[in-house]
Design a protein around this motif. Structure first.
Motif, PDB file in Angstrom:
ATOM      1  N   ARG A  82       0.838  -1.207   0.000  1.00 35.36           N
ATOM      2  CA  ARG A  82       0.000   0.000   0.000  1.00 35.36           C
ATOM      3  C   ARG A  82       0.870   1.252   0.000  1.00 35.36           C
ATOM      4  NH1 ARG A  82      -3.282  -3.405   3.339  1.00 35.36           N
ATOM      5  NH2 ARG A  82      -2.528  -2.546   5.308  1.00 35.36           N
ATOM      6  N   HIS A  85      -5.936  -4.095  -1.560  1.00 34.33           N
ATOM      7  CA  HIS A  85      -5.234  -2.971  -0.942  1.00 34.33           C
ATOM      8  C   HIS A  85      -5.930  -1.654  -1.257  1.00 34.33           C
ATOM      9  CE1 HIS A  85      -1.950  -5.175   0.747  1.00 34.33           C
ATOM     10  NE2 HIS A  85      -1.456  -5.573  -0.415  1.00 34.33           N
ATOM     11  N   LEU A  86      -6.359  -1.469  -2.496  1.00 30.65           N
ATOM     12  CA  LEU A  86      -7.021  -0.231  -2.880  1.00 30.65           C
ATOM     13  C   LEU A  86      -8.354  -0.066  -2.166  1.00 30.65           C
ATOM     14  CD1 LEU A  86      -6.147  -0.258  -6.676  1.00 30.65           C
ATOM     15  CD2 LEU A  86      -5.404   1.453  -4.996  1.00 30.65           C
ATOM     16  N   LEU A 142      -7.499   1.334   1.220  1.00 32.12           N
ATOM     17  CA  LEU A 142      -7.107   2.731   1.140  1.00 32.12           C
ATOM     18  C   LEU A 142      -8.299   3.632   0.843  1.00 32.12           C
ATOM     19  CD1 LEU A 142      -3.733   2.359  -0.801  1.00 32.12           C
ATOM     20  CD2 LEU A 142      -4.032   2.914   1.628  1.00 32.12           C
TER      21      LEU A 142
END
Length: 226
Positions: free
Chosen positions: A19, A51-52, A55
């Motif tokens: 990340r 991961h996105l 985030l």
């Protein structure tokens, strides 16, 4: 949420190496696809998507759609400023490249989200302070009358009232450990510089190369021989 727990959650979100690599890539100010970010992080597409999602859920990135394509970008300048500060604390080892070219290229000149950073960014900040184009203000620094006139000469639209269009802030540079200029005025200044082709893209993401026209302009406008 307890402030300590909230801080721990922020640290967890940005502390994962994959990340962190994605966020560093987005510090260029460009919007990138999940596939491009997967390549930056060296992970599979499915892993990058996970991961996105983390985030995005925590407000670090946002997705934008253009046609059939979906891109990701930092959620705002405040996120970029936080990441730059974390990088400053982390030290110069935060600048990495598998080719080994990144440290020198990024230290010289780079984008910090939407404004100029690195050695040249710091020198521009110092020159504007020395010429009284930047003055102390309750928020840190602000444009003087001379500063607004100087930016107007470069085609940067600023307001005479010192409003949002002239917003400035010192942004601690994580390689130079001294401030470069951040804020909306700094973003507009970098746009003017790139429009005038003072900079060309460098060898690694975020890096910038000063062109011959840029060298002449830095000498003329900032009295900075480079």
């Amino acid at each position: 949420m307890d402030r300590g727990l909230a801080l721990a959650n922020v640290g967890w979100a940005v502390g994962d190496p994959s990340r962190a690599a994605m966020l560093t890539a987005l510090m260029s100010g460009q919007a990138l696809t999940a596939g491009e970010l997967a390549a930056e992080a060296g992970v599979a597409a499915s892993t990058a998507s996970s991961h996105l999602a983390i985030l995005a859920e925590r407000g670090f990135v946002e997705a934008v759609r253009q046609g059939r394509h979906r891109y990701f970008r930092l959620a705002g300048a405040d996120v970029a400023a936080m990441l730059e500060q974390i990088s400053t604390f982390a030290g110069q080892d935060a600048v990495r490249s598998p080719r080994g070219a990144a440290p020198a290229a990024l230290r010289r000149a780079r984008t910090c989200y939407d404004h100029l950073a690195g050695e040249l960014g710091v020198r521009v900040f110092d020159a504007m302070v020395a010429d009284r184009r930047l003055v102390s203000s309750p928020g840190g620094v602000g444009l003087s009358v001379e500063g607004r006139a100087f930016l107007a000469e470069l085609g940067v639209a600023v307001g005479s009232d010192g409003g949002p269009a002239t917003a400035c802030r010192p942004c601690l540079d994580f390689t130079e450990r001294r401030p470069h200029l951040g804020g909306r005025a700094a973003a507009a200044l970098l746009t003017a510089m790139t429009d005038r082709r003072w900079f060309a893209p460098g060898p690694v993401r975020r890096s910038l190369i000063l062109t011959p026209a840029g060298r002449a302009a830095f000498d003329r406008h900032f009295r900075l021989p480079v």
